[in-house]
Design a protein around this motif. Structure first.
Motif, PDB file in Angstrom:
ATOM      1  N   TYR A 160     -12.573   3.751  -7.511  1.00  0.00           N
ATOM      2  CA  TYR A 160     -12.422   5.260  -7.884  1.00  0.00           C
ATOM      3  C   TYR A 160     -11.119   5.472  -8.180  1.00  0.00           C
ATOM      4  O   TYR A 160     -10.820   6.381  -8.921  1.00  0.00           O
ATOM      5  N   GLY A 161     -10.272   4.643  -7.512  1.00  0.00           N
ATOM      6  CA  GLY A 161      -8.865   5.085  -7.874  1.00  0.00           C
ATOM      7  C   GLY A 161      -8.139   4.192  -8.888  1.00  0.00           C
ATOM      8  O   GLY A 161      -8.784   3.491  -9.718  1.00  0.00           O
ATOM      9  N   ASP A 162      -6.766   4.608  -9.179  1.00  0.00           N
ATOM     10  CA  ASP A 162      -6.224   3.930 -10.251  1.00  0.00           C
ATOM     11  C   ASP A 162      -5.980   2.520  -9.866  1.00  0.00           C
ATOM     12  O   ASP A 162      -5.310   2.216  -8.708  1.00  0.00           O
ATOM     13  N   PRO A 163      -6.262   1.663 -10.886  1.00  0.00           N
ATOM     14  CA  PRO A 163      -6.162   0.034 -10.367  1.00  0.00           C
ATOM     15  C   PRO A 163      -4.883  -0.346 -10.046  1.00  0.00           C
ATOM     16  O   PRO A 163      -4.592  -1.221  -9.526  1.00  0.00           O
ATOM     17  N   ARG A 164      -3.836   0.237 -10.736  1.00  0.00           N
ATOM     18  CA  ARG A 164      -2.559   0.152 -10.462  1.00  0.00           C
ATOM     19  C   ARG A 164      -1.974   0.422  -9.118  1.00  0.00           C
ATOM     20  O   ARG A 164      -1.084   0.147  -8.565  1.00  0.00           O
ATOM     21  N   ARG A 165      -2.775   1.403  -8.432  1.00  0.00           N
ATOM     22  CA  ARG A 165      -2.459   1.685  -7.040  1.00  0.00           C
ATOM     23  C   ARG A 165      -3.618   1.141  -6.121  1.00  0.00           C
ATOM     24  O   ARG A 165      -4.062   1.799  -5.127  1.00  0.00           O
ATOM     25  N   ARG A 166      -4.500   0.066  -6.317  1.00  0.00           N
ATOM     26  CA  ARG A 166      -5.630  -0.276  -5.754  1.00  0.00           C
ATOM     27  C   ARG A 166      -5.014  -0.800  -4.368  1.00  0.00           C
ATOM     28  O   ARG A 166      -5.802  -0.745  -3.317  1.00  0.00           O
ATOM     29  N   GLY A 167      -3.794  -1.420  -3.966  1.00  0.00           N
ATOM     30  CA  GLY A 167      -3.433  -1.801  -2.785  1.00  0.00           C
ATOM     31  C   GLY A 167      -3.487  -0.404  -1.804  1.00  0.00           C
ATOM     32  O   GLY A 167      -4.171  -0.770  -0.708  1.00  0.00           O
ATOM     33  N   PHE A 168      -3.141   0.727  -2.153  1.00  0.00           N
ATOM     34  CA  PHE A 168      -3.279   1.759  -1.476  1.00  0.00           C
ATOM     35  C   PHE A 168      -4.864   2.492  -1.364  1.00  0.00           C
ATOM     36  O   PHE A 168      -5.145   2.341  -0.009  1.00  0.00           O
ATOM     37  N   TRP A 169      -5.429   2.544  -2.248  1.00  0.00           N
ATOM     38  CA  TRP A 169      -6.932   3.244  -2.319  1.00  0.00           C
ATOM     39  C   TRP A 169      -7.645   2.355  -1.630  1.00  0.00           C
ATOM     40  O   TRP A 169      -8.619   2.402  -0.728  1.00  0.00           O
ATOM     41  N   ALA A 170      -7.737   0.860  -1.883  1.00  0.00           N
ATOM     42  CA  ALA A 170      -8.460  -0.174  -1.070  1.00  0.00           C
ATOM     43  C   ALA A 170      -8.336  -0.190   0.255  1.00  0.00           C
ATOM     44  O   ALA A 170      -9.005  -0.651   1.365  1.00  0.00           O
ATOM     45  N   SER A 171      -6.934   0.224   0.677  1.00  0.00           N
ATOM     46  CA  SER A 171      -6.692   0.112   2.271  1.00  0.00           C
ATOM     47  C   SER A 171      -7.587   1.134   2.949  1.00  0.00           C
ATOM     48  O   SER A 171      -7.454   1.091   4.186  1.00  0.00           O
ATOM     49  N   ALA A 172      -8.201   2.028   2.421  1.00  0.00           N
ATOM     50  CA  ALA A 172      -9.114   3.148   3.196  1.00  0.00           C
ATOM     51  C   ALA A 172      -9.959   2.236   4.006  1.00  0.00           C
ATOM     52  O   ALA A 172     -10.064   2.582   5.270  1.00  0.00           O
ATOM     53  N   ALA A 173     -10.880   1.152   3.700  1.00  0.00           N
ATOM     54  CA  ALA A 173     -11.697   0.359   4.445  1.00  0.00           C
ATOM     55  C   ALA A 173     -10.884  -0.306   5.472  1.00  0.00           C
ATOM     56  O   ALA A 173     -11.367  -0.724   6.565  1.00  0.00           O
ATOM     57  N   GLN A 174      -9.570  -0.732   5.053  1.00  0.00           N
ATOM     58  CA  GLN A 174      -8.906  -1.547   6.092  1.00  0.00           C
ATOM     59  C   GLN A 174      -8.467  -0.629   7.453  1.00  0.00           C
ATOM     60  O   GLN A 174      -8.213  -1.477   8.402  1.00  0.00           O
ATOM     61  N   VAL A 175      -8.291   0.496   7.050  1.00  0.00           N
ATOM     62  CA  VAL A 175      -7.833   1.490   8.144  1.00  0.00           C
ATOM     63  C   VAL A 175      -9.201   1.454   9.222  1.00  0.00           C
ATOM     64  O   VAL A 175      -8.947   1.922  10.541  1.00  0.00           O
ATOM     65  N   GLY A 176     -10.336   1.029   8.865  1.00  0.00           N
ATOM     66  CA  GLY A 176     -11.520   1.342   9.633  1.00  0.00           C
ATOM     67  C   GLY A 176     -11.421   0.522  11.019  1.00  0.00           C
ATOM     68  O   GLY A 176     -11.868   1.174  11.917  1.00  0.00           O
ATOM     69  N   PRO A 177     -11.181  -0.806  10.859  1.00  0.00           N
ATOM     70  CA  PRO A 177     -11.194  -1.581  12.051  1.00  0.00           C
ATOM     71  C   PRO A 177      -9.958  -0.911  13.300  1.00  0.00           C
ATOM     72  O   PRO A 177     -10.394  -0.985  14.523  1.00  0.00           O
ATOM     73  N   PRO A 178      -8.781  -0.619  13.033  1.00  0.00           N
ATOM     74  CA  PRO A 178      -7.857  -0.040  13.798  1.00  0.00           C
ATOM     75  C   PRO A 178      -8.515   1.275  14.233  1.00  0.00           C
ATOM     76  O   PRO A 178      -8.086   1.616  15.475  1.00  0.00           O
ATOM     77  N   ALA A 179      -8.830   2.097  13.521  1.00  0.00           N
ATOM     78  CA  ALA A 179      -9.484   3.392  13.742  1.00  0.00           C
ATOM     79  C   ALA A 179     -10.510   3.175  14.735  1.00  0.00           C
ATOM     80  O   ALA A 179     -10.724   3.987  15.707  1.00  0.00           O
ATOM     81  N   GLY A 180     -11.598   2.491  14.379  1.00  0.00           N
ATOM     82  CA  GLY A 180     -12.459   2.072  15.235  1.00  0.00           C
ATOM     83  C   GLY A 180     -12.287   1.565  16.727  1.00  0.00           C
ATOM     84  O   GLY A 180     -12.736   1.811  17.633  1.00  0.00           O
TER      85      GLY A 180
END
Length: 466
Positions: A160-180
Motif C-alpha cells: 500500500y505504501g511508497d516503495p521508496r519508504r518500504r522500510g518504514f511501512w513494512a515495519s508495521a508487521a515487525q512491531v507485532g512481536p514486541p507489541a504482542g
C-alpha cells in the motif's frame, strides 16, 4: 536460472511518470491492520512462550528434575516454529493466488482458536499424558497460523505504501512481536502480582490465553473492512497470478530465497535469547524473582515499539543491508557484554542489558520485512517471503531456547551461549551479502498497470506465465 518473464509494462496509453500515491486513509488502514492483527497473533504466541518458561514445566511436564521439565516445555515451544513452514507453504501460496487479505483473515482465526483451547486444556494431573499431547497439537496449529500470517501482513502494509519508504511501512508487521510480547508478559505480570503462586499455577495463567478471544475478534473486524493491496489487484486484473508459485520460487528465485532465509537467523536467535531464555536463566541461574525478569522484558519490548519503525525508516535513508548488518554485529557483541555484566539481585542492570539487546535486534528486525520482500518479484512475494520466514524460523528461533538451555547445563557457562549468538549473526551477514538492494521500479510498473485500467483479462503488456 534466468527469469523468463519480461518486466511488466504499462498498458497502452499509460504514462511513464510515477504512479499516484495511495490515499492516506487506505494506507493508514493497511498499516493498522498489519500491525494490530500481527500483534494480536503474537500476543497468543508470546503468551505460550512465556508460559513455557515459567508455567508449563509444572502444569504439563512435571518431573523431579526442573531442568528436564524446562527442556520438555521448550520442546513444545519449538513445535510452534517447526510447524511454521506448513503455514508458509499453504498460505504463502494462497497469498499469491487468491490475495493477501483473505489469507490474513484465515490465519488470525486459526491462532485465536488454538490459543483459547490451550487456555481450557486440563493439566497433566487431570488427564495424564493426553494433556501434553494435546498441547503439542495446539501449539502446532499456532505455528501454522503464524507461518501463514507474516508474509501477508508484511505485504499488506508495504504494497500500500511508497516503495521508496518500504522500510518504514513494512515495519508495521515487525512491531507485532514486541507489541504482542508486551501484552503477553504484561498480562502475566499483572496476574502474578494479583494472585498467589498457587492461584497463578492453578488458573491464573489460563486467563491470559482466554483473553485472546476478544483480541482476535477485534483484529478480524479491522481486517475484514480492508481491501486487498493495489499490487495484487493489478496482478489479478491482468491474470498474472502464478500457477505454481512454490515451484517458481525454487526454480527461478532460489538465490533470493537463500538470502532471505539466512538473514533471519540472527534476529530470531537474538530475540529468543532476550525474551525467552532470559526468563529461565534469570530465575533459575541468577535467582531473580519472576516479576523482576518479566518486568525487564516488558520494558525492552516497550522500547521496541518505537525502535523498530525508526530502524525501518533509517534503512530507507541509508543502505538497508548496511543498517541490518550493523544491527547483527552489535547484537553479537552485546551478548558477550550482557552476560559479563549480569549478576544476581541487580535488576537495573538486567533491564539495561535487555533493553540494549532488543535495541540491537530492532535494527535488524525493522529493515527485515522490507529486505525480504525486495528479494522477490511482486507476483511471487507472498510465497517467497513466507517460505523464507518459516524456514528460517526452524533453524533460528525454533531450537534457540532449547540449545541455550542445553549449552548452559552442559558447560555450566554462558560463553557457549554467546558464541552461538555470534555464529547466528555471522549467518545473517552472509544472507545480506547474497541479497539485493531495493528496486522500486517493479512496484511502480504494477501500480501503472492498475491506474491504466486495461480491459480485464486482456493481460496487455504483462508477460506470460512463468
Amino acid at each position: 536460472m534466468e527469469d523468463t518473464v519480461s518486466k511488466p509494462q504499462p498498458a497502452k496509453g499509460a504514462t511513464s511518470h510515477p504512479p499516484q500515491p495511495i490515499h492516506p486513509k487506505g494506507l493508514y488502514k493497511a498499516f493498522a491492520a498489519s500491525l494490530t492483527g500481527t500483534a494480536l497473533e503474537w500476543y497468543d504466541f508470546a503468551v505460550y512462550s512465556a508460559a513455557a518458561a515459567v508455567v508449563f514445566p509444572i502444569v504439563f511436564f512435571p518431573a523431579s528434575d526442573p531442568l528436564t521439565g524446562t527442556i520438555l516445555a521448550f520442546s513444545t515451544y519449538a513445535v510452534g516454529y517447526v510447524s511454521r513452514p506448513v503455514g508458509g507453504i499453504i498460505f504463502g501460496r494462497l497469498g499469491d493466488r487468491i490475495g493477501r487479505k483473505k489469507v490474513l483473515v484465515i490465519t488470525l482465526m486459526i491462532i485465536g482458536v488454538a490459543t483459547v483451547l490451550i487456555g481450557v486444556l486440563p493439566s497433566y494431573g487431570s488427564i495424564g499424558v493426553a494433556a501434553p499431547i494435546i498441547l503439542v497439537l495446539l501449539r502446532f496449529a499456532q505455528g501454522v497460523g503464524v507461518g501463514g500470517e507474516w508474509g501477508g501482513a508484511v505485504l499488506l502494509s508495504s504494497e500500500y505504501g511508497d516503495p521508496r519508504r518500504r522500510g518504514f511501512w513494512a515495519s508495521a508487521a515487525q512491531v507485532g512481536p514486541p507489541a504482542g510480547n508486551l501484552l503477553a508478559n504484561g498480562a502475566l505480570a499483572v496476574l502474578t502480582l494479583a494472585l498467589t503462586e498457587e492461584q497463578f499455577l492453578s488458573f491464573g495463567w489460563r486467563l491470559a490465553f482466554l483473553v485472546s478471544a476478544l483480541l482476535v475478534g477485534f483484529g478480524l473486524w479491522i481486517r475484514l473492512k480492508l481491501e486487498d493491496t493495489p499490487i495484487f489487484k493489478a496482478i489479478e486484473a491482468h491474470g498474472e497470478q502464478p500457477q505454481a508459485p512454490i515451484r517458481e520460487v525454487f526454480s527461478q528465485e532460489l538465490r533470493p530465497l537463500i538470502a532471505a532465509i539466512l538473514c533471519r537467523v540472527g534476529p530470531d536467535v537474538l530475540y529468543a535469547l532476550f525474551t525467552v531464555f532470559t526468563l529461565t536463566y534469570g530465575i533459575q541461574a541468577l535467582g531473580y524473582e519472576r516479576n523482576q525478569v518479566l518486568t525487564a522484558v516488558l520494558i525492552g519490548s516497550a522500547f521496541q515499539l518505537f525502535l523498530i519503525p525508526f530502524a525501518g525508516a533509517v534503512s530507507d535513508r541509508f543502505n538497508r543491508r548496511a543498517v541490518y548488518g550493523v544491527g547483527a554485529v552489535v547484537g553479537a557483541v552485546w551478548t558477550f557484554v550482557f552476560f559479563g555484566i549480569l549478576g544476581g539481585d541487580n535488576q537495573p542492570m538486567l533491564i539495561i542489558g535487555i533493553v540494549l539487546g532488543l535495541a540491537a535486534h530492532s535494527f535488524m528486525y525493522g529493515p527485515q520485512a522490507a529486505f525480504i520482500v525486495e528479494q522477490f518479484s511482486p507476483r511471487l512475494r507472498s510465497t517467497g517471503s513466507s517460505l523464507a520466514y518459516t524456514f528460517a524460523g526452524v533453524i533460528g528461533g525454533a531450537i534457540a531456547p532449547l540449545l541455550f538451555t542445553v549449552l548452559l547445563a552442559q558447560f555450566n557457562s554462558w560463553v557457549p551461549v554467546a558464541i552461538y549468538v555470534g555464529v547466528a549473526a555471522a549467518v545473517t551477514v552472509l544472507g545480506l551479502a547474497l541479497g539485493r538492494d531495493n528496486n522500486t521500479v517493479e512496484d511502480q510498473d504494477y501500480r501503472l498497470l492498475m491506474e491504466s485500467s486495461p480491459r480485464e483479462g486482456s493481460g496487455a503488456g504483462v508477460g506470460g506465465a512463468r
